[in-house]
Design a protein around this motif. Structure first.
Motif, short mmCIF file in Angstrom:
data_model
loop_
_atom_site.label_atom_id
_atom_site.label_comp_id
_atom_site.label_asym_id
_atom_site.label_seq_id
_atom_site.Cartn_x
_atom_site.Cartn_y
_atom_site.Cartn_z
N ALA A 153 7.21 -11.71 7.22
CA ALA A 153 6.25 -11.91 6.18
C ALA A 153 4.86 -11.55 6.82
N GLY A 185 4.42 -7.94 7.10
CA GLY A 185 4.01 -7.43 5.81
C GLY A 185 2.77 -7.83 5.40
N LYS A 186 2.15 -9.04 5.56
CA LYS A 186 0.94 -9.27 5.26
C LYS A 186 -0.01 -8.46 6.08
N GLY A 204 -0.65 -5.20 4.71
CA GLY A 204 -1.20 -5.01 3.27
C GLY A 204 -0.09 -4.61 2.52
N ARG A 205 1.40 -4.80 2.70
CA ARG A 205 2.71 -4.59 1.93
C ARG A 205 2.97 -5.51 1.29
N ASP A 206 3.72 -5.16 0.01
CA ASP A 206 4.16 -6.06 -0.78
C ASP A 206 5.73 -6.37 -0.66
N PHE A 207 6.07 -5.57 0.39
CA PHE A 207 7.35 -5.72 0.88
C PHE A 207 7.78 -6.12 2.55
N ARG A 264 13.64 -12.90 -0.10
CA ARG A 264 13.71 -12.54 -1.49
C ARG A 264 13.16 -13.86 -2.52
N GLY A 323 9.64 -14.30 -2.72
CA GLY A 323 8.87 -13.44 -3.52
C GLY A 323 8.82 -12.03 -2.77
N TRP A 324 9.37 -12.01 -1.77
CA TRP A 324 9.04 -10.55 -0.98
C TRP A 324 10.35 -9.69 -1.50
N ARG A 325 10.00 -8.20 -1.64
CA ARG A 325 10.89 -7.12 -2.03
C ARG A 325 11.44 -6.79 -0.64
N GLU A 367 2.16 4.40 2.64
CA GLU A 367 1.74 3.83 1.80
C GLU A 367 2.25 4.43 0.31
#
Length: 266
Positions: free
Chosen positions: A44, A47-48, A51-54, A116, A119-121, A255
């Motif tokens: 996590a 990912g943060k 700047g990823r949403d997964f 998951r 809220g993570w992909r 990206e």
């Protein structure tokens, strides 16, 4: 398909979990896979930070090899997990195992479900055969057997395909949304034209088709551009409409990777 042959895999394309990030979480480098909590926290945070949403799992290319008996040195302040002493004298010695039953893989599976639910992909990076073998035996030894007793290497590749296919089914059940397949040690620049073609025909093509059948609509398949280049050169990868493709050929470190054009295997 020239776009694939032009791709160069550089260090920035590799998933790097920096010592600084790990230290900021109060986790020792050697403990990155020690608990579900450590894995989820690192994934996590990485990912943060990017700047990823997964979330990307795992953090190295050694998990499958370790499950098969490879001697893997733990991460430290200078490098991530990596191969130690070689454990195979002959590729035919590769044991059939349940990858998901290994301690690291079992924790990664639970972490996938936890991420998951948070809220993570989740994107799971699955390693290919040459990268796995490179952790267990010198590649010169692999090529020697491939040249002198190709049936030995062929049987080992079949065994690997069975193990990895079963593992992908478990990954889908754990809530992994994408499986990203790559074989960093097995690209054509390393293997050369002959063995690169043999690997594509003998393993990669059938394995990827098998994953698509195993996962169905539960999980999407991404393949790295280096793997796509090998498939393309053999005429096995065809451009398809976005709603008619089997896979996305892209690098998950870039990206917009999951919005790439889809392709079909043939």
């Amino acid at each position: 398909m020239d776009q694939f042959s032009q791709f160069t895999c550089r260090p920035e394309n590799q998933e790097m979990v920096s010592p600084g990030l790990i230290s900021s979480l109060g986790i020792a480098p050697e403990d990155i896979y020690a608990s579900v909590e450590n894995i989820t926290a690192i994934a996590a945070a990485a990912g943060k930070s990017a700047g990823r949403d997964f979330a990307l799992l795992p953090f190295c290319h050694t998990v499958e090899a370790k499950a098969m008996g490879a001697d893997i040195r733990p991460a430290d302040d200078t490098a991530g997990p990596r191969a130690g002493a070689y454990t195979l004298n002959d590729p035919g010695e590769l044991p059939p195992v349940d990858i998901s039953a290994s301690a690291d893989a079992a924790r990664l599976l639970r972490a996938s479900s936890a991420l998951r639910d948070g809220g993570w992909r989740v994107v799971y990076q699955l390693s290919g055969p040459i990268s796995i073998f490179s952790c267990m035996t010198p590649l010169s030894c692999l090529f020697k057997y491939w040249r002198k007793t190709p049936e030995t290497v062929g049987a080992s590749l079949d065994r690997l395909q069975d193990m990895l296919s079963r593992f992908t089914a478990v990954l889908c059940e754990a809530g992994v949304e994408y499986i990203s397949y790559s074989d960093p040690a097995g690209n054509a620049n390393i293997l050369g034209p002959k063995y690169g073609s043999l690997l594509t025909e003998r393993f990669t093509l059938t394995f990827l088709k098998r994953i698509r059948e195993t996962c169905g609509d539960r999980c999407s398949l991404l393949i790295c551009p280096m793997t796509a280049a090998s498939l393309s050169s053999g005429g096995h990868l065809l451009a398809a409409a976005p709603d008619g493709g089997d896979i996305a050929a892209c690098c998950v470190k870039r990206e917009g990777c999951m919005k790439s054009k889809n392709f079909k295997l043939r």
